[in-house]
Design an enzyme around this catalytic site. Structure first.
Site, PDB file in Angstrom:
ATOM      1  CE1 TYR A   1      -3.667   2.510   1.405  1.00 55.43           C
ATOM      2  CE2 TYR A   1      -1.932   3.186   2.911  1.00 55.43           C
ATOM      3  CZ  TYR A   1      -3.174   3.391   2.340  1.00 55.43           C
ATOM      4  OH  TYR A   1      -3.914   4.500   2.702  1.00 55.43           O
TER       5      TYR A   1
ATOM      6  CE  LYS B   1      -3.272   5.109  -0.791  1.00 53.86           C
ATOM      7  NZ  LYS B   1      -4.436   5.642  -1.501  1.00 53.86           N
TER       8      LYS B   1
HETATM    9  N1  LIG Z   1      -8.543   5.831   6.715  1.00 55.41           N
HETATM   10  C1  LIG Z   1      -7.288   6.237   6.838  1.00 55.41           C
HETATM   11  O1  LIG Z   1      -6.704   6.281   7.933  1.00 55.41           O
HETATM   12  C2  LIG Z   1      -6.526   6.719   5.619  1.00 55.41           C
HETATM   13  C3  LIG Z   1      -5.260   7.279   5.816  1.00 55.41           C
HETATM   14  C4  LIG Z   1      -4.535   7.724   4.713  1.00 55.41           C
HETATM   15  C5  LIG Z   1      -5.081   7.612   3.437  1.00 55.41           C
HETATM   16  N2  LIG Z   1      -6.302   7.056   3.283  1.00 55.41           N
HETATM   17  C6  LIG Z   1      -6.812   6.951   1.919  1.00 55.41           C
HETATM   18  O2  LIG Z   1      -8.117   7.505   1.843  1.00 55.41           O
HETATM   19  C7  LIG Z   1      -8.872   6.796   0.856  1.00 55.41           C
HETATM   20  C8  LIG Z   1     -10.172   6.278   1.461  1.00 55.41           C
HETATM   21  O3  LIG Z   1      -9.867   5.448   2.565  1.00 55.41           O
HETATM   22  P1  LIG Z   1     -11.006   4.889   3.537  1.00 55.41           P
HETATM   23  O4  LIG Z   1     -10.388   4.725   4.859  1.00 55.41           O
HETATM   24  O5  LIG Z   1     -12.249   5.701   3.399  1.00 55.41           O
HETATM   25  O6  LIG Z   1     -11.233   3.430   2.887  1.00 55.41           O
HETATM   26  P2  LIG Z   1     -12.514   2.472   2.938  1.00 55.41           P
HETATM   27  O7  LIG Z   1     -11.985   1.091   2.896  1.00 55.41           O
HETATM   28  O8  LIG Z   1     -13.417   2.872   4.049  1.00 55.41           O
HETATM   29  O9  LIG Z   1     -13.253   2.784   1.566  1.00 55.41           O
HETATM   30  C9  LIG Z   1     -12.674   2.424   0.349  1.00 55.41           C
HETATM   31  C10 LIG Z   1     -13.763   2.312  -0.705  1.00 55.41           C
HETATM   32  O10 LIG Z   1     -13.130   1.892  -1.926  1.00 55.41           O
HETATM   33  C11 LIG Z   1     -13.905   0.842  -2.503  1.00 55.41           C
HETATM   34  N3  LIG Z   1     -13.029  -0.023  -3.294  1.00 55.41           N
HETATM   35  C12 LIG Z   1     -12.069  -0.861  -2.822  1.00 55.41           C
HETATM   36  N4  LIG Z   1     -11.521  -1.538  -3.838  1.00 55.41           N
HETATM   37  C13 LIG Z   1     -12.119  -1.096  -4.980  1.00 55.41           C
HETATM   38  C14 LIG Z   1     -11.981  -1.434  -6.359  1.00 55.41           C
HETATM   39  N5  LIG Z   1     -11.122  -2.374  -6.765  1.00 55.41           N
HETATM   40  N6  LIG Z   1     -12.761  -0.784  -7.253  1.00 55.41           N
HETATM   41  C15 LIG Z   1     -13.653   0.156  -6.848  1.00 55.41           C
HETATM   42  N7  LIG Z   1     -13.839   0.494  -5.563  1.00 55.41           N
HETATM   43  C16 LIG Z   1     -13.081  -0.132  -4.643  1.00 55.41           C
HETATM   44  C17 LIG Z   1     -14.511   0.107  -1.320  1.00 55.41           C
HETATM   45  O11 LIG Z   1     -15.654  -0.650  -1.698  1.00 55.41           O
HETATM   46  C18 LIG Z   1     -14.840   1.263  -0.371  1.00 55.41           C
HETATM   47  O12 LIG Z   1     -16.118   1.800  -0.624  1.00 55.41           O
HETATM   48  C19 LIG Z   1      -7.947   5.698   0.334  1.00 55.41           C
HETATM   49  O13 LIG Z   1      -7.269   6.148  -0.810  1.00 55.41           O
HETATM   50  C20 LIG Z   1      -6.965   5.510   1.467  1.00 55.41           C
HETATM   51  O14 LIG Z   1      -5.739   4.969   1.049  1.00 55.41           O
HETATM   52  C21 LIG Z   1      -7.037   6.607   4.329  1.00 55.41           C
END
Ligand SMILES: NC(=O)c1ccc[n+]([C@@H]2O[C@H](COP(=O)([O-])OP(=O)(O)OC[C@H]3O[C@@H](n4cnc5c(N)ncnc54)[C@H](O)[C@@H]3O)[C@@H](O)[C@H]2O)c1
Length: 264
Positions: A154, A158
């Site tokens: 991951y 990123k």
């Molecule tokens: N939550 C955190 O702490 C955090 C920290 C840094 C970055 N991020 C980034 O923020 C973004 C959202 O994270 P989140 O925590 O809301 O994640 P999450 O897992 O809650 O949501 C991710 C969404 O992406 C969808 N998804 C996954 N694989 C997919 C695919 N192959 N095709 C289409 N849709 C797909 C899932 O169904 C889900 O609705 C991501 O890019 C993540 O890397 C999150």
């Protein structure tokens, strides 16, 4: 007049977590929103929430690792809502873990979803943005793209997305396209990696707070507000940046400073 009146935004992974919050914020700011997700039930739920608040929204199902599905979802969005002005590459997947214990297929899957997926979406939107005279792309990367905090595949993906952001900003700036990355720190969601940690320790977010100079982990809305700004015309001269939205995490090692530098 709102920031996104008469604009169309497509947000990947908007069925859940941060993506849902981004969809809500952009819709409140006037955008017609295309909710793309692999999970039809959750994606439709987001659309119903937006529509019940009086916003224009559609659901498009696609697995972002499959280019034909991405192309079809983008075509359906353009047919139904109009040319896409803003793409938010938000969908991602990660298991908590380290390199020693990482199965080979997990490595491939995480690189595929977190790097090839956003590339597919950028590829699918560029020509229509060029034709319409411009647009904005925001890649949701992570602090993991610039420092190691676990989740090796991951994190590598990123880091690559930050490079891809610079590539698009450089090659397409003259076509009116801006491309920026946002680097969230820990954001309180029940994404798979977090759920694993929450199962181990229900107070994980409270414990993490001490690492954040502002004294708390992020909320999805913290990211959504940054997306709304960076994607809008108010940010018209900002392109190619990797903006941390991390409560100051990357600014310094405050826990180390408290414990070792300023002690006594
Ligand atoms: N939550 C955190 O702490 C955090 C920290 C840094 C970055 N991020 C980034 O923020 C973004 C959202 O994270 P989140 O925590 O809301 O994640 P999450 O897992 O809650 O949501 C991710 C969404 O992406 C969808 N998804 C996954 N694989 C997919 C695919 N192959 N095709 C289409 N849709 C797909 C899932 O169904 C889900 O609705 C991501 O890019 C993540 O890397 C999150």
């Amino acid at each position: 007049m709102s920031r996104y009146d008469n604009k169309v935004a497509l947000i990947t992974g908007a069925g859940h977590g941060i993506g849902r919050s981004i969809a809500q914020k952009l819709a409140q700011d006037g955008a017609a929103v295309s909710v793309l997700d692999i999970d039809e039930e959750m994606g439709q739920q987001t659309v119903e929430m937006l529509q019940s608040d009086g916003h224009k929204a559609i659901f498009v199902r696609a697995d972002i690792t499959k280019y034909d599905e991405v192309e079809a979802a983008f075509a359906k969005t353009a047919e139904t809502l109009g040319t896409i002005d803003l793409l938010v590459n938000n969908a991602a997947f990660s298991m908590a873990g380290d390199l020693k214990n990482m199965p080979l297929d997990a490595w491939h899957h995480e690189i595929n979803v977190n790097l090839n997926g956003p590339y597919h979406c950028i590829r699918a939107v560029l020509s229509s943005m060029v034709e319409s005279g411009g647009g904005a792309i925001i890649n949701i990367a992570s602090v993991n793209g610039v420092r190691y905090f676990g989740s090796p595949a991951y994190s590598a993906a990123k880091a690559a997305i930050i490079s891809l952001t610079q590539c698009v900003a450089s090659e397409y700036g003259s076509k009116g396209i801006r491309c920026n990355a946002i680097l969230p720190g820990s954001v309180q969601t029940d994404a798979v990696a977090w759920q694993t940690r929450i199962d181990r320790d229900p107070n994980v977010f409270e414990k993490l707070a001490r690492w954040y100079p502002v004294g708390r982990v992020g909320q999805p809305d913290d990211v959504a507000k940054a997306v709304s700004f960076l994607g809008s015309d108010e940010a018209e001269y900002i392109s190619g940046v990797a903006l941390p939205v991390d409560g100051g995490l990357l600014a310094g090692m405050n826990v180390m400073i408290d414990e070792f530098v300023l002690e006594g």
